[in-house]
Design an enzyme around this catalytic site. Structure first.
Site, short mmCIF file in Angstrom:
data_model
loop_
_atom_site.label_atom_id
_atom_site.label_comp_id
_atom_site.label_asym_id
_atom_site.label_seq_id
_atom_site.Cartn_x
_atom_site.Cartn_y
_atom_site.Cartn_z
N GLY A 13 0.76 -1.10 -0.05
CA GLY A 13 -0.01 0.12 -0.04
C GLY A 13 0.94 1.21 0.16
N THR A 96 -9.48 1.91 11.82
CA THR A 96 -10.19 2.34 13.27
C THR A 96 -11.35 1.20 12.92
OG1 THR A 96 -9.76 4.44 13.09
CG2 THR A 96 -11.44 3.71 14.60
N GLU A 163 6.62 4.51 10.69
CA GLU A 163 6.91 5.22 9.11
C GLU A 163 6.62 6.56 9.59
OE1 GLU A 163 8.20 4.06 6.35
OE2 GLU A 163 8.45 6.24 6.63
N LYS A 222 5.57 7.19 17.52
CA LYS A 222 4.68 7.32 16.42
C LYS A 222 3.26 8.19 16.44
CE LYS A 222 3.00 6.82 12.11
NZ LYS A 222 3.32 6.96 10.98
N ASN A 226 2.25 11.94 15.35
CA ASN A 226 1.03 12.55 14.53
C ASN A 226 0.17 13.47 15.34
OD1 ASN A 226 1.96 11.64 12.12
ND2 ASN A 226 0.93 9.72 12.37
N ARG A 262 11.02 28.55 19.19
CA ARG A 262 10.44 27.59 20.06
C ARG A 262 9.02 26.95 19.64
NH1 ARG A 262 9.72 30.99 25.47
NH2 ARG A 262 9.15 32.16 23.73
N VAL A 272 -9.32 23.73 5.60
CA VAL A 272 -10.79 23.25 5.84
C VAL A 272 -10.60 22.01 6.96
CG1 VAL A 272 -10.57 21.91 4.12
CG2 VAL A 272 -12.74 22.31 4.72
N GLY A 273 -9.47 21.59 7.14
CA GLY A 273 -9.28 20.58 8.20
C GLY A 273 -8.60 19.46 7.76
N PHE A 274 -7.64 18.81 8.53
CA PHE A 274 -6.73 17.60 8.17
C PHE A 274 -7.34 16.62 7.91
CE2 PHE A 274 -6.76 17.51 12.92
CZ PHE A 274 -7.19 16.12 13.02
N CYS A 278 -3.79 8.74 8.59
CA CYS A 278 -3.04 8.67 10.01
C CYS A 278 -3.29 9.47 11.12
CB CYS A 278 -1.61 8.95 9.68
SG CYS A 278 -0.64 7.61 9.10
C1 UDX Z 1 1.19 12.23 8.37
C2 UDX Z 1 2.53 12.88 8.94
O1 UDX Z 1 3.03 13.98 8.61
C3 UDX Z 1 3.68 11.73 8.76
O2 UDX Z 1 4.76 11.85 9.40
C4 UDX Z 1 3.22 10.47 9.25
O3 UDX Z 1 3.95 9.11 8.70
C5 UDX Z 1 1.69 9.98 8.55
O4 UDX Z 1 0.74 11.16 8.71
P1 UDX Z 1 0.18 12.51 5.79
O5 UDX Z 1 -1.14 12.31 6.44
O6 UDX Z 1 0.59 11.90 4.47
O7 UDX Z 1 1.41 12.29 6.96
O8 UDX Z 1 0.20 14.19 5.59
P2 UDX Z 1 0.45 15.50 6.16
O9 UDX Z 1 1.41 16.24 5.20
O10 UDX Z 1 1.23 15.54 7.37
O11 UDX Z 1 -0.84 16.34 6.33
C6 UDX Z 1 -2.01 16.02 6.94
C7 UDX Z 1 -3.12 16.85 6.81
O12 UDX Z 1 -2.94 18.01 7.66
C8 UDX Z 1 -3.50 16.97 5.31
O13 UDX Z 1 -4.94 17.11 5.27
C9 UDX Z 1 -2.92 18.45 5.27
O14 UDX Z 1 -3.77 19.15 4.18
C10 UDX Z 1 -3.39 19.22 6.87
N1 UDX Z 1 -2.48 20.17 6.98
C11 UDX Z 1 -0.99 20.02 7.34
C12 UDX Z 1 -2.89 21.49 7.31
O15 UDX Z 1 -4.18 21.57 7.19
N2 UDX Z 1 -2.19 22.35 7.62
C13 UDX Z 1 -0.77 22.37 7.77
O16 UDX Z 1 0.00 23.31 8.08
C14 UDX Z 1 -0.35 21.03 7.56
P1 ADP Z 2 -1.10 1.86 4.35
O1 ADP Z 2 -1.47 3.37 4.17
O2 ADP Z 2 -1.10 1.35 6.11
O3 ADP Z 2 -0.09 1.24 3.42
P2 ADP Z 2 -3.14 0.42 2.51
O4 ADP Z 2 -4.29 0.15 2.69
O5 ADP Z 2 -2.77 1.37 1.43
O6 ADP Z 2 -2.27 0.88 3.84
O7 ADP Z 2 -2.22 -1.03 2.21
C1 ADP Z 2 -2.39 -2.14 3.05
C2 ADP Z 2 -2.18 -3.22 2.01
O8 ADP Z 2 -2.07 -4.27 2.86
C3 ADP Z 2 -3.47 -3.29 1.21
O9 ADP Z 2 -3.09 -3.49 -0.20
C4 ADP Z 2 -3.71 -4.85 1.85
O10 ADP Z 2 -4.60 -5.48 0.57
C5 ADP Z 2 -2.85 -5.59 2.17
N1 ADP Z 2 -3.06 -6.47 3.15
C6 ADP Z 2 -3.87 -6.49 4.13
N2 ADP Z 2 -4.07 -7.71 4.97
C7 ADP Z 2 -3.17 -8.63 4.14
C8 ADP Z 2 -2.37 -10.00 4.41
N3 ADP Z 2 -2.83 -10.57 5.58
N4 ADP Z 2 -1.46 -10.42 3.55
C9 ADP Z 2 -1.28 -9.62 2.59
N5 ADP Z 2 -1.63 -8.41 2.39
C10 ADP Z 2 -2.33 -7.91 3.13
#
Ligand code: UDX
Ligand code: ADP
Length: 465
Positions: A13, A96, A163, A222, A226, A262, A272-274, A278
């Site tokens: 994924g 979730t 990650e 982690k 976040n 700081r 408009v919201g995150f 994650c």
């Molecule tokens: C996040 C973390 O940054 C990353 O370290 C973690 O591994 C996974 O979750 P990601 O969800 O890919 O990454 O995107 P990110 O760039 O963090 O943005 C998250 C959301 O917050 C987005 O919808 C973005 O538009 C929003 N955002 C971010 C804001 O609205 N304002 C900001 O200043 C920064």
């Molecule tokens: P992420 O953002 O955490 O990478 P994704 O939904 O993009 O999440 O990717 C997770 C992947 O894991 C999916 O492609 C799903 O098919 C795969 N997956 C889930 N369960 C199993 C399993 N038991 N064996 C192999 N692949 C799996």
């Protein structure tokens, strides 16, 4: 120290795909096999046309093109890859829970458990198992228990290696990581496993940026990283509401506070919201864990970050309705953007979904344009909410691939994602197309207010009166 020559990654994924591509690129002597039970996804990763990879990330296609078939492989043969590898990454999704205990808050670990059971069944020699998916604290011990109780008597070391990549900049983040976190047992074999994984990253990450911790600290860090990032967005968004009521300007406030070293200037863009897979999930996990240990105040504190985010999305939808004379019924509203942020086709928890849902409840007629998100995905996101029938969603909401033509006879444009291309549009032509007064609701503070009001638009920018 054992040398790793074969890695298997379960889950192809957003996390597994880019991470393994970068490891393969940086470690030509390691054979990396990414496996997934989803046959369609693996076929897309193997598509000879690199434009058809299942996820879009700048720089990803080039790396896959250079390594695929050499030391990077995508396959559905999960057992074979597990059997051959000395190190196995688990990168499956952990949504979730939508049922039972912890519904709406706790992470559903069924995919992780299935992986662990699969590894235990197949493994015939010692393996290092690395949890890469975002997981609640103490998952490593659950994986360990399954492996030890159902395995074939071989030794497993479990590491947590969360990650931190952000989508849209995944490759850059992987190549130039701020830090790599490796959590594991403090036993001699645990320490050895951490060093083995560290040696892989050391091929391209300076050693002082590779942090070794115990497994719980790694897992919790982690979630907390976040939660802190999301908290900054909710904090600035809460102030954006106040700015709109006063003459303060959120950009000026962000800049002023960001100059304090700081506080720092990053992640203070009001929006408009995150969204994304994650932030919400990790905070809900944190809240769930705190509550399950009886730490009510801690749980309530972090939950407020989500409450503020929901408020921001609702507030944006309400602003659209109230500005359009308190009714959007039958009015054509164009959405520019559906992805949760620019440069990704990921829509998980995207604010656009919830704003659309709120406006569809008011019987607006929405037309969506997003440069990377497919029509199928947009309808899937709406249908998943279960608010109205799939037929109604398709009747009330259309998807277009012509952003300018779509504005014909539209009442309003709402900007939901900050795609760069929106800045380059011929806004005068768009204005001509639209019904008057023509409204723009900029949920990303992307466009130039002076230019647009000059053209004649009624322009609302989040965080400004
Ligand atoms: C996040 C973390 O940054 C990353 O370290 C973690 O591994 C996974 O979750 P990601 O969800 O890919 O990454 O995107 P990110 O760039 O963090 O943005 C998250 C959301 O917050 C987005 O919808 C973005 O538009 C929003 N955002 C971010 C804001 O609205 N304002 C900001 O200043 C920064
Ligand atoms: P992420 O953002 O955490 O990478 P994704 O939904 O993009 O999440 O990717 C997770 C992947 O894991 C999916 O492609 C799903 O098919 C795969 N997956 C889930 N369960 C199993 C399993 N038991 N064996 C192999 N692949 C799996």
């Amino acid at each position: 120290m054992r040398k790793i020559t074969k890695i298997c990654c379960i889950g192809a994924g957003y996390v597994g795909g880019p991470t393994m591509s970068v490891i393969a690129k940086q470690c030509p002597d390691i054979q990396v096999t990414v496996v997934d039970i989803n046959e369609v996804r693996i076929a897309q990763w193997n598509d000879s046309n690199l434009d058809n990879l299942p996820i879009y990330e700048p720089g990803l296609a080039e790396i896959v093109g250079a390594t695929r078939g050499k030391n990077l492989f995508f396959s559905t043969e999960v057992d074979k890859a597990i059997d051959e590898a000395q190190m196995i990454f688990i990168s499956v999704n952990t949504p979730t829970k939508t049922y039972g205990k912890g519904k709406g808050q706790a992470a559903d670990l069924k995919f992780i458990e299935l992986c662990a059971r699969n590894i235990a069944r197949v493994a015939k020699d010692n393996k290092i198992v690395v949890e890469k998916s975002t997981l609640p604290v103490r998952t490593a011990s659950a994986i360990k228990s399954i492996l030890e109780n159902t395995g074939n008597g071989v030794d497993f070391e479990i590491l947590s290696n969360p990650e931190f990549l952000a989508e849209g900049t995944a490759i850059e983040d992987l190549l130039n990581a701020d830090r790599v976190l490796i959590g594991g047992d403090e036993t001699p074999s645990g320490k050895e496993a951490k060093n083995i994984l560290s040696a892989i990253y050391e091929k391209w990450i300076p050693k002082d940026r590779i942090l070794q911790t115990n497994v719980w600290s790694s897992e919790l860090s982690k979630l907390v990283a976040n939660a802190f990032l999301a908290q900054r967005v909710s904090s600035i968004n809460s102030i954006s509401a106040l700015c709109e009521k006063t003459d303060a300007n959120i950009a000026e406030v962000s800049r002023a506070i960001g100059y304090d070293s700081r506080i720092g200037s990053k992640f203070l863009n009001s929006s408009v919201g995150f969204g994304g897979s994650c932030f919400q999930k990790d905070i809900l996990n944190l809240v769930y864990i705190a509550r399950s240990y009886g730490l009510q105040e801690v749980a309530d504190y972090w939950e407020q970050v989500i409450i503020m985010n929901d408020y921001q999305k609702k507030r944006f939808a309400n602003t659209i309705v109230s500005s359009l004379y308190n009714t959007v019924s039958g009015k054509k509203i164009i959405f520019y953007g559906w992805a949760f942020k620019k440069d990704t086709n990921d829509t998980r928890e995207s604010a656009a979904i919830y704003v659309a849902d709120a406006l569809l409840d008011e019987r607006a007629e929405i037309t969506v344009y997003d440069p990377k998100v497919t029509e199928e995905q947009i309808y899937a996101d709406l249908d998943y909410l279960n608010t109205r029938s799939p037929e109604d969603n398709r009747r009330l909401l259309k998807v277009t691939n012509d952003p300018t033509l779509a504005t014909q006879d539209a009442h309003a444009i709402a900007i939901l994602t900050e795609w760069d291309e929106f800045k380059t549009y011929d806004w005068s032509l768009i204005y001509e197309n639209m019904l008057k007064p023509a409204f723009i609701f900029d949920g990303r503070r992307l466009l130039n207010k002076g230019e647009l009001t000059q053209i004649g638009f009624k322009y609302y920018k989040i965080g400004e009166s």
